[in-house]
Design a protein around this motif. Structure first.
Motif, PDB file in Angstrom:
ATOM      1  N   VAL A 191      10.219  -1.129  -4.500  1.00 58.89           N
ATOM      2  CA  VAL A 191       9.899   0.296  -4.602  1.00 58.89           C
ATOM      3  C   VAL A 191       9.388   0.721  -3.235  1.00 58.89           C
ATOM      4  O   VAL A 191       8.466   0.105  -2.689  1.00 58.89           O
ATOM      5  CB  VAL A 191       8.830   0.573  -5.679  1.00 58.89           C
ATOM      6  CG1 VAL A 191       8.435   2.050  -5.663  1.00 58.89           C
ATOM      7  CG2 VAL A 191       9.342   0.193  -7.062  1.00 58.89           C
ATOM      8  N   PHE A 192       9.992   1.760  -2.668  1.00 61.10           N
ATOM      9  CA  PHE A 192       9.620   2.233  -1.331  1.00 61.10           C
ATOM     10  C   PHE A 192       9.093   3.658  -1.433  1.00 61.10           C
ATOM     11  O   PHE A 192       9.806   4.568  -1.816  1.00 61.10           O
ATOM     12  CB  PHE A 192      10.841   2.178  -0.417  1.00 61.10           C
ATOM     13  CG  PHE A 192      10.600   2.722   0.974  1.00 61.10           C
ATOM     14  CD1 PHE A 192       9.495   2.331   1.713  1.00 61.10           C
ATOM     15  CD2 PHE A 192      11.492   3.616   1.546  1.00 61.10           C
ATOM     16  CE1 PHE A 192       9.280   2.816   2.990  1.00 61.10           C
ATOM     17  CE2 PHE A 192      11.290   4.108   2.817  1.00 61.10           C
ATOM     18  CZ  PHE A 192      10.181   3.714   3.554  1.00 61.10           C
ATOM     19  N   THR A 193       7.815   3.835  -1.100  1.00 66.68           N
ATOM     20  CA  THR A 193       7.211   5.152  -1.126  1.00 66.68           C
ATOM     21  C   THR A 193       6.280   5.315   0.056  1.00 66.68           C
ATOM     22  O   THR A 193       5.399   4.489   0.281  1.00 66.68           O
ATOM     23  CB  THR A 193       6.431   5.403  -2.437  1.00 66.68           C
ATOM     24  OG1 THR A 193       5.697   6.622  -2.316  1.00 66.68           O
ATOM     25  CG2 THR A 193       5.474   4.257  -2.752  1.00 66.68           C
ATOM     26  N   LYS A 194       6.447   6.380   0.819  1.00 66.70           N
ATOM     27  CA  LYS A 194       5.590   6.626   1.975  1.00 66.70           C
ATOM     28  C   LYS A 194       4.224   7.162   1.567  1.00 66.70           C
ATOM     29  O   LYS A 194       3.335   7.308   2.395  1.00 66.70           O
ATOM     30  CB  LYS A 194       6.271   7.612   2.925  1.00 66.70           C
ATOM     31  CG  LYS A 194       7.488   7.030   3.629  1.00 66.70           C
ATOM     32  CD  LYS A 194       8.039   7.989   4.652  1.00 66.70           C
ATOM     33  CE  LYS A 194       9.203   7.371   5.409  1.00 66.70           C
ATOM     34  NZ  LYS A 194       9.758   8.278   6.427  1.00 66.70           N
ATOM     35  N   GLU A 195       4.063   7.474   0.281  1.00 69.45           N
ATOM     36  CA  GLU A 195       2.775   8.000  -0.175  1.00 69.45           C
ATOM     37  C   GLU A 195       1.684   6.931  -0.162  1.00 69.45           C
ATOM     38  O   GLU A 195       0.508   7.243  -0.047  1.00 69.45           O
ATOM     39  CB  GLU A 195       2.911   8.555  -1.593  1.00 69.45           C
ATOM     40  CG  GLU A 195       3.778   9.790  -1.670  1.00 69.45           C
ATOM     41  CD  GLU A 195       3.972  10.238  -3.102  1.00 69.45           C
ATOM     42  OE1 GLU A 195       3.651  11.402  -3.402  1.00 69.45           O
ATOM     43  OE2 GLU A 195       4.448   9.438  -3.912  1.00 69.45           O
TER      44      GLU A 195
ATOM     45  N   GLY B 133      -0.552   1.611   3.928  1.00 66.45           N
ATOM     46  CA  GLY B 133      -0.782   0.175   3.969  1.00 66.45           C
ATOM     47  C   GLY B 133       0.330  -0.613   3.323  1.00 66.45           C
ATOM     48  O   GLY B 133       0.830  -1.573   3.886  1.00 66.45           O
ATOM     49  N   ARG B 134       0.756  -0.212   2.109  1.00 62.72           N
ATOM     50  CA  ARG B 134       1.826  -0.937   1.410  1.00 62.72           C
ATOM     51  C   ARG B 134       2.891   0.041   0.921  1.00 62.72           C
ATOM     52  O   ARG B 134       2.992   0.316  -0.273  1.00 62.72           O
ATOM     53  CB  ARG B 134       1.256  -1.721   0.226  1.00 62.72           C
ATOM     54  CG  ARG B 134       0.446  -2.950   0.642  1.00 62.72           C
ATOM     55  CD  ARG B 134       0.240  -3.877  -0.557  1.00 62.72           C
ATOM     56  NE  ARG B 134      -0.494  -5.066  -0.170  1.00 62.72           N
ATOM     57  CZ  ARG B 134      -1.795  -5.245  -0.375  1.00 62.72           C
ATOM     58  NH1 ARG B 134      -2.496  -4.298  -0.952  1.00 62.72           N
ATOM     59  NH2 ARG B 134      -2.396  -6.348  -0.009  1.00 62.72           N
ATOM     60  N   PRO B 135       3.702   0.607   1.834  1.00 63.25           N
ATOM     61  CA  PRO B 135       4.773   1.516   1.379  1.00 63.25           C
ATOM     62  C   PRO B 135       5.858   0.773   0.603  1.00 63.25           C
ATOM     63  O   PRO B 135       6.597   1.380  -0.148  1.00 63.25           O
ATOM     64  CB  PRO B 135       5.327   2.092   2.687  1.00 63.25           C
ATOM     65  CG  PRO B 135       4.978   1.077   3.724  1.00 63.25           C
ATOM     66  CD  PRO B 135       3.669   0.482   3.292  1.00 63.25           C
ATOM     67  N   ARG B 136       5.943  -0.572   0.800  1.00 65.79           N
ATOM     68  CA  ARG B 136       6.880  -1.385   0.020  1.00 65.79           C
ATOM     69  C   ARG B 136       6.110  -2.091  -1.085  1.00 65.79           C
ATOM     70  O   ARG B 136       5.084  -2.715  -0.840  1.00 65.79           O
ATOM     71  CB  ARG B 136       7.538  -2.452   0.902  1.00 65.79           C
ATOM     72  CG  ARG B 136       8.342  -1.956   2.062  1.00 65.79           C
ATOM     73  CD  ARG B 136       8.808  -3.144   2.893  1.00 65.79           C
ATOM     74  NE  ARG B 136       7.698  -4.051   3.155  1.00 65.79           N
ATOM     75  CZ  ARG B 136       7.813  -5.379   3.192  1.00 65.79           C
ATOM     76  NH1 ARG B 136       8.965  -5.957   2.970  1.00 65.79           N
ATOM     77  NH2 ARG B 136       6.761  -6.150   3.446  1.00 65.79           N
ATOM     78  N   LYS B 137       6.620  -1.986  -2.303  1.00 64.99           N
ATOM     79  CA  LYS B 137       6.065  -2.729  -3.430  1.00 64.99           C
ATOM     80  C   LYS B 137       7.206  -3.594  -3.949  1.00 64.99           C
ATOM     81  O   LYS B 137       8.259  -3.072  -4.321  1.00 64.99           O
ATOM     82  CB  LYS B 137       5.535  -1.777  -4.496  1.00 64.99           C
ATOM     83  CG  LYS B 137       4.460  -0.841  -3.919  1.00 64.99           C
ATOM     84  CD  LYS B 137       3.797  -0.021  -4.989  1.00 64.99           C
ATOM     85  CE  LYS B 137       2.787   0.929  -4.355  1.00 64.99           C
ATOM     86  NZ  LYS B 137       1.763   0.243  -3.554  1.00 64.99           N
ATOM     87  N   VAL B 138       7.008  -4.911  -3.955  1.00 61.15           N
ATOM     88  CA  VAL B 138       8.131  -5.811  -4.188  1.00 61.15           C
ATOM     89  C   VAL B 138       7.848  -6.786  -5.325  1.00 61.15           C
ATOM     90  O   VAL B 138       6.701  -7.070  -5.666  1.00 61.15           O
ATOM     91  CB  VAL B 138       8.456  -6.614  -2.905  1.00 61.15           C
ATOM     92  CG1 VAL B 138       8.846  -5.675  -1.775  1.00 61.15           C
ATOM     93  CG2 VAL B 138       7.269  -7.483  -2.474  1.00 61.15           C
TER      94      VAL B 138
END
Length: 429
Positions: free
Chosen positions: A45-49, A52-57
């Protein structure tokens, strides 16, 4: 996980567990939820909101750990909002078949299908389910809860440290290569020129990557204030108060993402409290930066009847999490003021307190019951969740507290309770 034979209400209950838990682990929960209907080996999941962790994998670590923001940006550009697709794309350093969904809020979901499957099954259903998850992420970030701020601050600090160390090491190496290749002792002019150009390009790319990565975890102070202005105008569109906005200087230091989110949330809270009083016709909202902190000043100069205690309790959670100072004043007939100082850098806390404060709300509930000697089934019954979910939270508690048994966790919880929780300074007058 999503049960294709279960009634719709079962699916909704399972989806609720996906969006209800800690934000930084939402990818793992969503992956389990989708695994039956959309079999996959990895999920991103890629979110710029999320600073620190824009990628959640979730999934195959050897793959997801190599996924870069640049790869996700390129894939995102191929996907139209609300129109899932199956395609091939660079992901984790290799070209793979992927299923991609982009939500209207801009959040991207990427699944790497299991086996040789290419066609995306039930794209409309996947888009709808991800829409709920993406909206939940957006709302949690906008609300800037203490749990989110704590996780975001920890991630931002670690990320900034890692980026700085890597950039310094690589920059030093490339500069050394350039100095060597520029030496007049080398007589192969063509080779030297080609190598110099290659190293120069690599150096520029490295510096650009550092700036790009930092841009995802920081907000320019004026831009953050512009978002606040839009929020406040929407909140007060039916209120007659005249609002004066005083933005921070254009040259102000960029705000760490968690500070920007907290600043907007706390300012909105103060604005709602002050405008709920009878009579205020003028409101002044100012942000200033002094290089080490963001200072928020919200005041009205007429009513002075704000409930200081209630407003203090509303601000306390976020203030404690980020080490902020809050001062509140109310003088009937003269006016009310809320002053907040948000430090840019993490506050220094004691080791034991750090471990306990790293737990999110649900993990603290589980730890509280665990410290009472309750087993998983009793904890599940008390919190209205499944035993498997309790096991998941207990594992997270043990990992965050850096202990190996339930007894050690209980002892640490009891000692922490006796010493009192970590609290940011707060002044209420």
């Amino acid at each position: 996980m999503l049960d294709t034979k279960a009634p719709p209400e079962t699916d909704l209950l399972a989806l609720r567990e996906v969006i209800e838990g800690p934000l930084h682990e939402i990818a793992r929960r969503f992956s389990r939820f989708l695994s039956d209907r959309w079999p996959h080996t990895a999920l991103v999941v890629f979110t710029k909101e999320c600073t620190g962790r824009p990628r959640k994998v979730a999934g195959a670590t050897e793959m997801v750990n190599k996924v870069t923001i640049d790869e996700l940006e390129q894939l995102k550009a191929l996907v139209e909002p609300g129109r899932p697709l199956s395609t091939t794309a660079a992901l984790g350093g290799a070209t793979r078949t992927v299923w991609a969904v982009r939500d209207p809020v801009g959040t991207l979901l990427v699944l790497v299908p299991r086996g040789s499957r290419k066609q995306l099954p039930q794209p409309t259903a996947l888009s709808a389910l991800f829409g709920i998850v993406a909206t939940s992420i957006s709302q949690q970030v906008a609300q800037a809860s203490p749990d989110y701020l704590a996780e975001s601050r920890a991630a931002s600090s670690e990320r900034a440290r890692t980026i700085t160390e890597m950039a310094t090491a690589h920059e030093s190496a490339l500069v050394a290569v350039l100095n060597t290749l520029r030496a007049t002792a080398l007589d192969d002019r063509r080779a030297r020129v080609a190598a110099t150009e290659s190293a120069s390009v690599a150096l520029v790319a490295l510096r650009s990557a550092q700036k790009s990565d930092l841009a995802l975890s920081e907000e320019p102070a004026p831009a953050a204030f512009t978002k606040l202005r839009r929020d406040v105008r929407h909140l007060l569109k039916h209120h007659e108060a005249h609002v004066e906005f005083v933005p921070p200087a254009k040259a102000a230091r960029p705000l760490p993402g968690e500070v920007a989110y907290a600043a907007r949330a706390m300012t909105r809270t103060a604005v709602l409290a002050l405008t709920a009083q009878p009579g205020p016709s003028r409101l002044r909202i100012a942000w200033t930066c002094d290089g080490t902190s963001l200072r928020i000043d919200v005041r009205e100069q007429e009513s002075g009847s704000v409930d200081v205690r209630a407003l203090s309790l509303q601000l306390e959670g976020r203030a404690r999490t980020l080490g902020a100072t809050v001062s509140l004043d109310a003088v009937p007939g003269w006016g009310s003021r809320a002053g907040i100082v948000l430090p840019f850098d993490p506050p220094t806390v004691r080791t034991g307190e750090t471990r306990l404060s790293s737990l999110n709300a649900r993990e603290r509930e589980v730890l509280h019951l665990l410290a009472q000697g309750r087993r998983n089934k009793a904890i599940a019954d008390a919190l209205g969740i499944t035993e498997s979910t309790v096991k998941f939270h207990v594992t997270g508690v043990l990992r965050k507290l850096e202990v190996s048994s339930r007894g050690e966790a209980a002892a640490l919880a009891l000692n922490g309770h006796e010493q009192g929780p970590v609290a940011g300074r707060r002044e209420a007058q």
